[in-house]
Design a protein around this motif. Structure first.
Motif, mmCIF file in Angstrom:
data_model
loop_
_atom_site.group_PDB
_atom_site.id
_atom_site.type_symbol
_atom_site.label_atom_id
_atom_site.label_comp_id
_atom_site.label_asym_id
_atom_site.label_seq_id
_atom_site.Cartn_x
_atom_site.Cartn_y
_atom_site.Cartn_z
ATOM 1 N N ASP A 84 -4.126 -2.750 2.363
ATOM 2 C CA ASP A 84 -5.117 -2.243 3.305
ATOM 3 C C ASP A 84 -6.389 -1.917 2.522
ATOM 4 O OD1 ASP A 84 -6.709 -0.835 5.080
ATOM 5 O OD2 ASP A 84 -5.008 0.245 5.969
ATOM 6 N N LEU A 85 -7.454 -2.664 2.756
ATOM 7 C CA LEU A 85 -8.689 -2.484 1.992
ATOM 8 C C LEU A 85 -9.271 -1.086 2.169
ATOM 9 C CD1 LEU A 85 -10.856 -3.802 0.188
ATOM 10 C CD2 LEU A 85 -12.013 -4.557 2.274
ATOM 11 N N LEU A 86 -9.175 -0.546 3.375
ATOM 12 C CA LEU A 86 -9.763 0.763 3.661
ATOM 13 C C LEU A 86 -9.027 1.896 2.945
ATOM 14 C CD1 LEU A 86 -10.498 0.349 7.479
ATOM 15 C CD2 LEU A 86 -12.011 -0.072 5.524
ATOM 16 N N ARG A 87 -7.775 1.655 2.537
ATOM 17 C CA ARG A 87 -6.993 2.676 1.841
ATOM 18 C C ARG A 87 -6.987 2.464 0.329
ATOM 19 N NH1 ARG A 87 -1.143 3.066 4.408
ATOM 20 N NH2 ARG A 87 -1.000 4.539 2.662
ATOM 21 N N SER A 88 -7.699 1.440 -0.132
ATOM 22 C CA SER A 88 -7.651 1.084 -1.562
ATOM 23 C C SER A 88 -8.892 1.573 -2.289
ATOM 24 C CB SER A 88 -7.529 -0.429 -1.721
ATOM 25 O OG SER A 88 -6.397 -0.927 -1.061
ATOM 26 N N LYS A 89 -8.705 2.231 -3.426
ATOM 27 C CA LYS A 89 -9.821 2.640 -4.269
ATOM 28 C C LYS A 89 -10.382 1.417 -4.996
ATOM 29 C CE LYS A 89 -7.559 5.509 -6.779
ATOM 30 N NZ LYS A 89 -7.241 6.531 -7.811
ATOM 31 N N GLY A 90 -11.633 1.509 -5.401
ATOM 32 C CA GLY A 90 -12.263 0.399 -6.107
ATOM 33 C C GLY A 90 -11.510 0.007 -7.355
ATOM 34 N N ALA B 166 0.809 -1.218 0.000
ATOM 35 C CA ALA B 166 0.000 0.000 0.000
ATOM 36 C C ALA B 166 0.847 1.275 0.000
ATOM 37 C CB ALA B 166 -0.943 -0.001 1.196
ATOM 38 N N TRP B 167 2.172 1.122 0.034
ATOM 39 C CA TRP B 167 3.053 2.285 0.002
ATOM 40 C C TRP B 167 3.137 2.905 -1.392
ATOM 41 C CZ3 TRP B 167 6.514 1.313 -3.712
ATOM 42 C CH2 TRP B 167 6.769 -0.042 -4.011
ATOM 43 N N VAL B 168 2.657 2.208 -2.408
ATOM 44 C CA VAL B 168 2.825 2.666 -3.791
ATOM 45 C C VAL B 168 2.085 3.990 -4.008
ATOM 46 C CG1 VAL B 168 2.538 2.075 -6.230
ATOM 47 C CG2 VAL B 168 2.964 0.267 -4.543
ATOM 48 N N GLU B 169 2.792 4.976 -4.532
ATOM 49 C CA GLU B 169 2.182 6.277 -4.809
ATOM 50 C C GLU B 169 1.418 6.216 -6.133
ATOM 51 O OE1 GLU B 169 5.005 9.429 -4.621
ATOM 52 O OE2 GLU B 169 5.962 8.645 -2.799
#
Length: 336
Positions: free
Chosen positions: A162-168, A129-132
């Motif tokens: 992290d599902l909560l930080r991921s866009k659809g 999830a660190w990927v910009e």
């Protein structure tokens, strides 16, 4: 044909074959730990080289502490070099620059090095999830390339987000670049399998079934050989050698070869290239000497290179040839 299955440590999916590339989306840190710790525990206990690429909220120090408390003998695995915990800044970056294209070949090199050190294969996991956003397209291209490459390796790789930080749209991109995904919603894990993976698995099952039908009805013997050990033998192999299948699976293939011809086996079966057919003597369970046509071919089965040996009994033909030669010799002698 036996597929080389490994314990995943994750109850929902059970055993996994080499060449698996999966992703997961978690909601809480505890959800993540409930998945990642059993995953690595299973790999360490199965003699796999393990690499864990970490980032906040589970950085290197915290990951070390959690693993130390949850995985028996973890200090030994760490000290012996079977387990490595690496921050993402040292894995995905070199000199401050994103380092994705070269990582693809490095996975192969790391796996080969693990094998040379005596491990069965590689098990890896990384927090991604660190990927910009500016690097997202390159990262997904890298994941897709890994997905295409991993089938040739004795390796299992897990990427977690992290599902909560991921866009659809990001979730769709990630799922499409992996074989299947695990998604945690309300503390319940669900599995999403991609259409491509379903088709690949069905094609593999069809291929294995065709091989099974072919080998079990063939007149010639089939053996799959891994590190000189027989790991598969068909019905004809039992008939030719006199050994039961269970007995063959506890033997090295060279034990079947007559001492006069073992050099051919060692030369033909240990090189990567296919060996030409040769007429060799074998020794049966009853110590009977038989003549066989023997050939070897190097094949990849579920990411693992093995040797396929085939042999056909020509003893009756050799006896007939010998009788004919003796008769010819007698005729020639009479003419003289």
């Amino acid at each position: 044909m036996v597929r080389n299955l490994r314990m995943s440590g994750i109850g929902l999916i059970g055993d996994l074959p080499w060449g698996t590339h999966l992703c997961s989306f978690y909601q809480t840190k505890q959800d993540l730990l409930n998945m990642i710790i059993p995953y690595f525990k299973a790999g360490l206990e199965s003699n796999e080289f393990c690499v864990w690429v970490v980032s906040d909220p589970l950085n290197e120090q915290k990951a070390m502490e959690v693993a130390q408390s949850a995985i028996p003998n973890f200090a030994y695995y760490l000290a012996s070099g079977q387990m490595e915990i690496v921050p993402y800044t040292k894995w995905y970056y070199r000199n401050g620059e994103l380092y994705l294209s070269n990582l693809i070949s490095e996975w192969t090199q790391i796996t080969e090095k693990a094998i040379s050190r005596g491990f069965d294969g590689l098990r890896g996991a990384g927090y991604c999830a660190w990927v910009e956003q500016k690097d997202w397209e390159s990262f997904i291209e890298y994941e897709a390339a890994v997905n295409n490459m991993i089938g040739q390796l004795p390796a299992i790789l897990l990427c977690y987000f992290d599902l909560l930080r991921s866009k659809g749209s990001d979730v769709i991109d990630v799922v499409n670049s992996h074989q299947f995904a695990l998604v945690n919603r309300n503390s319940e894990w669900e599995m999403i399998e991609t259409f491509q993976h379903k088709m690949t698995e069905q094609a593999l099952r069809d291929s294995e079934e065709k091989f099974r039908v072919l080998s079990e009805t063939a007149a010639c013997g089939f053996c799959i050989i891994e590190n000189d050990k027989i790991t598969y033998a068909n019905l004809a192999a039992e008939k030719v050698t006199g050994y039961s299948r269970d007995e063959l699976l506890n033997m090295t293939f060279w034990e079947l070869i007559h001492p006069e011809h073992r050099q051919f086996y060692k030369k033909g079966a240990t090189v990567g290239n296919n060996a030409e057919k040769q007429e060799v003597k074998i020794i049966t369970r009853e110590s009977q000497v038989k003549w066989d046509i023997l050939s070897f071919g190097s094949v990849v089965i579920k990411g693992k290179q093995v040797v396929l040996g085939t042999f056909y009994d020509i003893t009756e033909r050799k006896i007939a040839e010998e009788i004919t030669q003796q008769q010819l010799y007698r005729v020639q002698k009479m003419e003289v």
